[in-house]
Design a protein around this motif. Structure first.
Motif, PDB file in Angstrom:
ATOM      1  N   ALA A  66       0.812  -1.217   0.000  1.00  0.00           N
ATOM      2  CA  ALA A  66       0.000   0.000   0.000  1.00  0.00           C
ATOM      3  C   ALA A  66       0.843   1.264   0.000  1.00  0.00           C
ATOM      4  O   ALA A  66       0.307   2.370  -0.218  1.00  0.00           O
ATOM      5  CB  ALA A  66      -0.935  -0.016   1.213  1.00  0.00           C
ATOM      6  N   THR A  67       2.151   1.145   0.251  1.00  0.00           N
ATOM      7  CA  THR A  67       3.014   2.320   0.236  1.00  0.00           C
ATOM      8  C   THR A  67       3.229   2.762  -1.209  1.00  0.00           C
ATOM      9  O   THR A  67       3.110   1.965  -2.140  1.00  0.00           O
ATOM     10  CB  THR A  67       4.362   2.005   0.885  1.00  0.00           C
ATOM     11  OG1 THR A  67       4.988   0.926   0.187  1.00  0.00           O
ATOM     12  CG2 THR A  67       4.151   1.570   2.344  1.00  0.00           C
ATOM     13  N   PRO A  68       3.565   4.054  -1.421  1.00  0.00           N
ATOM     14  CA  PRO A  68       3.692   4.584  -2.805  1.00  0.00           C
ATOM     15  C   PRO A  68       4.705   3.806  -3.636  1.00  0.00           C
ATOM     16  O   PRO A  68       4.428   3.466  -4.794  1.00  0.00           O
ATOM     17  CB  PRO A  68       4.114   6.028  -2.581  1.00  0.00           C
ATOM     18  CG  PRO A  68       3.583   6.375  -1.222  1.00  0.00           C
ATOM     19  CD  PRO A  68       3.688   5.125  -0.416  1.00  0.00           C
ATOM     20  N   ASP A  69       5.838   3.495  -3.097  1.00  0.00           N
ATOM     21  CA  ASP A  69       6.864   2.808  -3.884  1.00  0.00           C
ATOM     22  C   ASP A  69       7.124   1.393  -3.373  1.00  0.00           C
ATOM     23  O   ASP A  69       8.160   0.791  -3.686  1.00  0.00           O
ATOM     24  CB  ASP A  69       8.169   3.596  -3.886  1.00  0.00           C
ATOM     25  CG  ASP A  69       8.634   3.914  -2.472  1.00  0.00           C
ATOM     26  OD1 ASP A  69       7.874   3.563  -1.508  1.00  0.00           O
ATOM     27  OD2 ASP A  69       9.730   4.476  -2.297  1.00  0.00           O
ATOM     28  N   ALA A  70       6.167   0.861  -2.557  1.00  0.00           N
ATOM     29  CA  ALA A  70       6.292  -0.490  -2.029  1.00  0.00           C
ATOM     30  C   ALA A  70       7.594  -0.694  -1.262  1.00  0.00           C
ATOM     31  O   ALA A  70       8.229  -1.736  -1.342  1.00  0.00           O
ATOM     32  CB  ALA A  70       6.172  -1.538  -3.130  1.00  0.00           C
ATOM     33  N   SER A  71       7.983   0.347  -0.512  1.00  0.00           N
ATOM     34  CA  SER A  71       9.205   0.237   0.283  1.00  0.00           C
ATOM     35  C   SER A  71       9.018   0.998   1.586  1.00  0.00           C
ATOM     36  O   SER A  71       8.217   1.923   1.662  1.00  0.00           O
ATOM     37  CB  SER A  71      10.415   0.778  -0.477  1.00  0.00           C
ATOM     38  OG  SER A  71      10.236   2.162  -0.757  1.00  0.00           O
TER      39      SER A  71
END
Length: 474
Positions: A66-71
């Motif tokens: 769910a994070t913007p850059d998957a990190s």
């Protein structure tokens, strides 16, 4: 146990008692069942514990995607891994996605790979005991299904030590619960069996002890039970056995008293009868024809009196008859009965000898003669006009049948047959003839039995074992 009770009345150790043994056995068997239940239970607990970590790992991966850059930052990644209890969470690549996940900076090397996607029953049990045995120092690579993730799979790298600690705590809980169940079950079974079985058995044992101390005291008898189970049956049979033994003891005491009395009067009676016999011999030489005519009858009456006295004395005397075995032809013995058997009041009477002349038996000749004589005299006195003696060899036994055409025995005589002073089949009889016949046959290892008795006649069968080495007639 009963023998121990009879040796030491009222004494029973706390460990050797039946109640204590039942208690120990119940606890043992309940614990044994719990052991078989524990193995699949601890395996299921281990799978549930791992699946909880898999579920937490799925949520972590969903939050990561769910994070913007998957990190995420290293600090947040470590916090997420601590929350799951893993060193790494990995989603394997698929045809439409790349490998993704989070890792610690320096994750430990994997020791064991576990696949939770399709585990076998015995594999789960074996792995569970492996976790308990190996001390929890290993690092596990767990592969599991993840339906909420792309690719449907997630892998975890976790330490085995927390899993092992949780399994040990679970085992202690299972042990405590098993012990509680065992002792509660054992206590309930103990109380039930003590009330239903042990207590009645002790009462039966005490009754047997009281009966042993004084068998002739009727107040010590076992009271018949109204229970319909095996315990009730035992108590009723014990009460009946005690009554039978008490009756036999009383009868034996009466017979002993009778034997003692007959022994005392036998000498004087024989002297009197001898004097009468001498006088009867002189009467037989009298010139008076009427006196000579009644002399044989008088002599026969005197002889019967002597025989009755001697027969009663022999029966009352303790100990069985002494056998003087010899080998002889049975048919010849039966022939010797003809001159001495006759019906009272001059009635017509015939003894038919249907025994194979080649048939030989090995027994006490005088005693077998006495047995057949008793049966023949009884038949003649009961009203029979013909008595037939036959013999066959069946299965290592000589079967001698004595058949008469009399009116049959009365029901009361049949009910008390072979019992002295109770089984007489006619008025004035003593019942000793049949009792003596059975005693003499049993002394030979055989028996005397009634085959039938009805309006067509009576049949007695004498069973005599064939001596080893004796050959049956061809």
């Amino acid at each position: 146990m009963l023998a121990r009770l009879l040796r030491k009345p009222g004494r029973m150790g706390p460990v050797t008692g039946l109640s204590s043994r039942l208690l120990v056995m119940t606890v043992f068997f309940v614990m044994l069942v719990e052991v078989f239940v524990y193995a699949p239970s601890v395996a299921r607990f281990r799978v549930d514990w791992l699946e909880q970590r898999v579920s937490a790992a799925q949520l972590t991966v969903i939050a990561l995607e769910a994070t913007p850059d998957a990190s995420v930052t290293v600090e947040l990644a470590n916090r997420l891994l601590d929350q799951v209890g893993a060193h790494a969470i990995v989603v394997p690549p698929t045809a439409t996605s790349v490998r993704r996940g989070i890792f610690r900076d320096m994750p430990p090397a994997m020791d064991v790979s576990l696949d939770l996607r399709d585990p076998g029953f015995f594999t789960l049990i074996s792995d569970a005991f492996g976790t308990l045995i190996h001390g929890g120092e290993r690092v596990l690579w767990v592969k599991a299904n993840a339906p909420s993730l792309v690719g449907g799979r997630v892998d975890l790298l976790i330490d085995e030590a927390p899993l092992r600690r949780a399994m040990i705590a679970f085992s202690w809980r299972i042990l405590g619960l098993s012990l509680l169940i065992s002792f509660l079950t054992a206590a309930l079974i103990f109380v039930t069996l003590r009330w239903m079985i042990v207590r009645p058995l002790r009462e039966i044992a005490r009754s047997m002890i009281r009966f042993k101390e004084n068998p002739e005291d009727a107040s010590r008898s076992e009271a018949p039970s109204a229970r319909s189970d095996e315990i009730g049956l035992v108590r009723r049979e014990l009460a009946a056995m005690e009554a039978t033994v008490r009756q036999a003891l009383r009868q034996r005491a009466r017979l002993a008293a009778l034997g003692e009395a007959v022994t005392r009067i036998n000498h004087d009676l024989r002297n009197i009868l001898t004097t009468v016999s001498l006088l009867s011999d002189r009467l037989s030489g009298s010139d008076d024809p009427d006196v000579r005519r009644v002399s044989p009858t008088l002599m026969a009456a005197i002889d019967r009196a002597v025989q009755l006295c001697q027969r009663t004395l022999d029966f009352a005397r303790e100990g069985g008859p002494l056998l003087k075995r010899s080998r002889f032809a049975l048919a010849a013995l039966v022939e010797e009965l003809k001159p001495i058997l006759s019906a009272p009041n001059g009635r017509e009477f015939t003894l038919e000898n249907a025994v194979d002349p080649a048939l030989e038996i090995e027994a006490d000749r005088d005693l077998i003669f006495r047995v057949l004589s008793n049966l023949g005299h009884n038949a003649a006195a009961a009203g029979a006009a013909r008595v037939t003696v036959t013999a066959t060899v069946e299965g290592g036994q000589t079967m001698i049948s004595v058949t008469d055409d009399g009116p049959g025995l009365p029901p009361k005589a049949i009910a008390n047959l072979f019992q002295p002073f109770a089984g007489a089949g006619r008025s004035g009889g003593t019942g000793l003839g049949l009792a003596i016949a059975r005693e003499l046959m049993r002394a030979h290892g055989g028996d005397a039995t009634l085959v039938r008795s009805d309006a067509s006649g009576t049949v007695f069968r004498l069973r005599l074992p064939i001596a080893e080495g004796a050959a049956a007639p061809q």
